[in-house]
Design a protein around this motif. Structure first.
Motif, PDB file in Angstrom:
ATOM      1  N   ASP A 216     -13.267  -1.498  38.103  1.00 38.51           N
ATOM      2  CA  ASP A 216     -14.463  -2.275  37.889  1.00 38.51           C
ATOM      3  C   ASP A 216     -14.050  -3.728  38.060  1.00 38.51           C
ATOM      4  OD1 ASP A 216     -16.876  -3.127  36.858  1.00 38.51           O
ATOM      5  OD2 ASP A 216     -16.492  -2.571  34.627  1.00 38.51           O
ATOM      6  N   THR A 217     -14.110  -4.329  39.448  1.00 38.03           N
ATOM      7  CA  THR A 217     -13.910  -5.506  39.934  1.00 38.03           C
ATOM      8  C   THR A 217     -14.825  -6.235  40.706  1.00 38.03           C
ATOM      9  OG1 THR A 217     -12.623  -4.826  41.496  1.00 38.03           O
ATOM     10  CG2 THR A 217     -11.538  -5.193  39.668  1.00 38.03           C
ATOM     11  N   ASP A 218     -15.031  -7.225  41.035  1.00 41.71           N
ATOM     12  CA  ASP A 218     -15.911  -7.743  42.106  1.00 41.71           C
ATOM     13  C   ASP A 218     -15.589  -7.487  43.582  1.00 41.71           C
ATOM     14  OD1 ASP A 218     -17.369  -8.899  40.124  1.00 41.71           O
ATOM     15  OD2 ASP A 218     -16.433 -10.958  40.334  1.00 41.71           O
ATOM     16  N   GLU A 219     -14.135  -7.325  43.850  1.00 42.68           N
ATOM     17  CA  GLU A 219     -13.908  -7.078  45.074  1.00 42.68           C
ATOM     18  C   GLU A 219     -13.504  -5.495  45.123  1.00 42.68           C
ATOM     19  OE1 GLU A 219     -13.689  -9.166  47.492  1.00 42.68           O
ATOM     20  OE2 GLU A 219     -14.644 -10.738  46.128  1.00 42.68           O
ATOM     21  N   VAL A 220     -13.705  -4.816  46.525  1.00 43.78           N
ATOM     22  CA  VAL A 220     -13.171  -3.428  46.382  1.00 43.78           C
ATOM     23  C   VAL A 220     -11.550  -3.418  46.761  1.00 43.78           C
ATOM     24  CG1 VAL A 220     -13.377  -1.536  48.198  1.00 43.78           C
ATOM     25  CG2 VAL A 220     -15.396  -2.966  47.574  1.00 43.78           C
ATOM     26  N   ALA A 221     -11.045  -2.587  45.946  1.00 43.49           N
ATOM     27  CA  ALA A 221      -9.524  -2.634  45.986  1.00 43.49           C
ATOM     28  C   ALA A 221      -8.992  -1.607  46.982  1.00 43.49           C
ATOM     29  CB  ALA A 221      -9.060  -2.457  44.556  1.00 43.49           C
ATOM     30  N   SER A 222      -8.020  -1.850  47.717  1.00 43.49           N
ATOM     31  CA  SER A 222      -7.401  -0.559  48.581  1.00 43.49           C
ATOM     32  C   SER A 222      -6.118   0.046  47.784  1.00 43.49           C
ATOM     33  CB  SER A 222      -7.051  -1.201  49.887  1.00 43.49           C
ATOM     34  OG  SER A 222      -6.004  -2.060  49.878  1.00 43.49           O
ATOM     35  N   PRO A 223      -5.853   1.091  48.188  1.00 47.89           N
ATOM     36  CA  PRO A 223      -4.731   1.408  47.524  1.00 47.89           C
ATOM     37  C   PRO A 223      -3.396   0.930  47.920  1.00 47.89           C
ATOM     38  CG  PRO A 223      -6.070   3.346  48.558  1.00 47.89           C
ATOM     39  CD  PRO A 223      -6.570   2.362  48.965  1.00 47.89           C
ATOM     40  N   CYS A 224      -2.367   0.879  46.946  1.00 53.00           N
ATOM     41  CA  CYS A 224      -1.125   0.183  47.253  1.00 53.00           C
ATOM     42  C   CYS A 224      -0.363   1.100  48.100  1.00 53.00           C
ATOM     43  CB  CYS A 224      -0.216   0.188  45.764  1.00 53.00           C
ATOM     44  SG  CYS A 224       0.454   1.677  45.174  1.00 53.00           S
ATOM     45  N   GLY A 225       0.670   0.444  48.610  1.00 47.82           N
ATOM     46  CA  GLY A 225       1.675   1.150  49.566  1.00 47.82           C
ATOM     47  C   GLY A 225       2.243   2.414  49.161  1.00 47.82           C
ATOM     48  N   ALA A 226       2.578   2.617  47.994  1.00 48.51           N
ATOM     49  CA  ALA A 226       3.171   3.728  47.434  1.00 48.51           C
ATOM     50  C   ALA A 226       2.202   5.091  47.318  1.00 48.51           C
ATOM     51  CB  ALA A 226       3.828   3.623  46.151  1.00 48.51           C
ATOM     52  N   CYS A 227       0.905   4.463  47.154  1.00 50.83           N
ATOM     53  CA  CYS A 227      -0.135   5.635  47.083  1.00 50.83           C
ATOM     54  C   CYS A 227      -0.461   6.037  48.320  1.00 50.83           C
ATOM     55  CB  CYS A 227      -1.637   5.081  46.375  1.00 50.83           C
ATOM     56  SG  CYS A 227      -0.866   4.945  44.442  1.00 50.83           S
ATOM     57  N   ARG A 228      -0.502   5.057  49.390  1.00 48.95           N
ATOM     58  CA  ARG A 228      -0.778   5.357  50.755  1.00 48.95           C
ATOM     59  C   ARG A 228       0.136   6.347  51.277  1.00 48.95           C
ATOM     60  NH1 ARG A 228      -3.069   0.131  53.605  1.00 48.95           N
ATOM     61  NH2 ARG A 228      -4.334  -0.814  51.758  1.00 48.95           N
ATOM     62  N   GLN A 229       1.433   6.177  50.947  1.00 46.08           N
ATOM     63  CA  GLN A 229       2.517   7.083  51.496  1.00 46.08           C
ATOM     64  C   GLN A 229       2.294   8.468  50.981  1.00 46.08           C
ATOM     65  OE1 GLN A 229       4.830   6.966  54.040  1.00 46.08           O
ATOM     66  NE2 GLN A 229       5.114   9.016  53.509  1.00 46.08           N
ATOM     67  N   VAL A 230       1.988   8.610  49.665  1.00 45.61           N
ATOM     68  CA  VAL A 230       1.927   9.830  49.178  1.00 45.61           C
ATOM     69  C   VAL A 230       0.483  10.496  49.761  1.00 45.61           C
ATOM     70  CG1 VAL A 230       1.235  10.903  46.761  1.00 45.61           C
ATOM     71  CG2 VAL A 230       3.177   9.325  46.676  1.00 45.61           C
TER      72      VAL A 230
ATOM     73  N   ASP B  81       1.205   5.118  61.557  1.00 42.58           N
ATOM     74  CA  ASP B  81       2.638   5.567  61.987  1.00 42.58           C
ATOM     75  C   ASP B  81       3.249   5.877  60.940  1.00 42.58           C
ATOM     76  OD1 ASP B  81       2.008   4.852  64.675  1.00 42.58           O
ATOM     77  OD2 ASP B  81       2.332   3.006  64.035  1.00 42.58           O
ATOM     78  N   SER B  82       2.685   6.794  59.792  1.00 46.89           N
ATOM     79  CA  SER B  82       3.577   7.188  58.650  1.00 46.89           C
ATOM     80  C   SER B  82       4.372   8.168  58.796  1.00 46.89           C
ATOM     81  CB  SER B  82       2.382   7.429  57.469  1.00 46.89           C
ATOM     82  OG  SER B  82       1.792   8.807  57.683  1.00 46.89           O
ATOM     83  N   PHE B  83       5.362   8.421  57.940  1.00 42.67           N
ATOM     84  CA  PHE B  83       6.255   9.547  57.774  1.00 42.67           C
ATOM     85  C   PHE B  83       5.239  10.688  57.087  1.00 42.67           C
ATOM     86  CE2 PHE B  83       9.063   6.077  57.323  1.00 42.67           C
ATOM     87  CZ  PHE B  83       9.851   6.190  58.312  1.00 42.67           C
ATOM     88  N   THR B  84       5.277  11.824  57.848  1.00 42.67           N
ATOM     89  CA  THR B  84       4.299  12.831  57.307  1.00 42.67           C
ATOM     90  C   THR B  84       4.814  14.194  57.839  1.00 42.67           C
ATOM     91  OG1 THR B  84       2.019  13.607  57.281  1.00 42.67           O
ATOM     92  CG2 THR B  84       2.743  12.575  59.269  1.00 42.67           C
ATOM     93  N   LEU B  85       4.347  15.272  56.975  1.00 41.39           N
ATOM     94  CA  LEU B  85       4.518  16.558  57.454  1.00 41.39           C
ATOM     95  C   LEU B  85       3.338  17.051  58.264  1.00 41.39           C
ATOM     96  CD1 LEU B  85       6.001  18.091  54.299  1.00 41.39           C
ATOM     97  CD2 LEU B  85       7.225  17.533  56.279  1.00 41.39           C
TER      98      LEU B  85
ATOM     99  N   ASN C 100      -1.367   9.687  40.027  1.00 40.15           N
ATOM    100  CA  ASN C 100      -1.699  10.431  39.143  1.00 40.15           C
ATOM    101  C   ASN C 100      -2.493  11.708  39.521  1.00 40.15           C
ATOM    102  OD1 ASN C 100      -2.175  11.595  36.516  1.00 40.15           O
ATOM    103  ND2 ASN C 100      -2.193   9.471  35.743  1.00 40.15           N
ATOM    104  N   ALA C 101      -3.487  11.512  40.146  1.00 38.47           N
ATOM    105  CA  ALA C 101      -4.359  12.548  40.511  1.00 38.47           C
ATOM    106  C   ALA C 101      -3.495  13.680  41.300  1.00 38.47           C
ATOM    107  CB  ALA C 101      -5.621  12.050  41.005  1.00 38.47           C
ATOM    108  N   ILE C 102      -2.877  12.973  42.620  1.00 35.37           N
ATOM    109  CA  ILE C 102      -2.432  13.703  43.616  1.00 35.37           C
ATOM    110  C   ILE C 102      -1.222  14.763  42.844  1.00 35.37           C
ATOM    111  CG2 ILE C 102      -1.018  14.047  45.481  1.00 35.37           C
ATOM    112  CD1 ILE C 102      -2.421  11.218  46.708  1.00 35.37           C
ATOM    113  N   THR C 103      -0.355  14.084  42.033  1.00 31.20           N
ATOM    114  CA  THR C 103       0.572  14.756  41.309  1.00 31.20           C
ATOM    115  C   THR C 103       0.130  15.864  40.527  1.00 31.20           C
ATOM    116  OG1 THR C 103       0.982  13.174  39.621  1.00 31.20           O
ATOM    117  CG2 THR C 103       2.267  12.937  41.734  1.00 31.20           C
TER     118      THR C 103
END
Length: 131
Positions: free
Chosen positions: A81-95, A126-130, A58-61
């Motif tokens: 706001d959780t007890d664990e640190v969450a990492s970005p999902c795969g779709a967010c990682r690609q974006v 090893d992402s697809f990237t410009l 959302n922020a990137i777009t």
């Protein structure tokens, strides 16, 4: 004060605005650009699950709407706001890999103030990237 400490309260504010009637898992993101802009995003759920939008995307777009191009986004701070640190999902990682340099910093905070920081390359090797 570090950039991430400046962005953290904004990411928290964005998480408070999230629309999460299904999961109750509110996420906020704050990003910075080379142009000096700070842009917020929150997750927005939908009953048709695949069209749910994550806070980071959302922020990137929104940054793209404001003129950002690949390489312009310099940092992302995420808050959940959780007890664990969450990492970005795969779709967010690609974006992220499309719009950030491979060495750009992504930091996620939890509700206890704990955090973890990665580079974009560490999140998606090893992402697809410009860039």
């Amino acid at each position: 004060m570090s950039t991430e400490q400046t962005l953290l309260p904004l990411a928290k504010q964005a998480a408070e605005r999230a629309y999460t009637p299904y999961s109750k898992f509110s996420v906020g993101a704050a990003i910075t650009t080379k142009q000096g802009d700070t842009i917020l995003g929150c997750n927005v759920e939908n009953a048709a699950y695949p069209v749910t939008l994550c806070a980071e995307r959302n922020a990137i777009t929104t940054a793209v709407v404001n003129g950002a191009r690949p390489g312009d986004i310099t940092e992302v701070v995420i808050f959940v706001d959780t007890d664990e640190v969450a990492s970005p999902c795969g779709a967010c990682r690609q974006v992220m890999s499309e719009f950030m340099s491979q060495q750009a910093k992504v930091t996620s905070f939890n509700g206890k103030g704990q955090s973890k920081t990665w580079t974009v390359a560490e999140l998606l090797p090893d992402s697809f990237t410009l860039l």
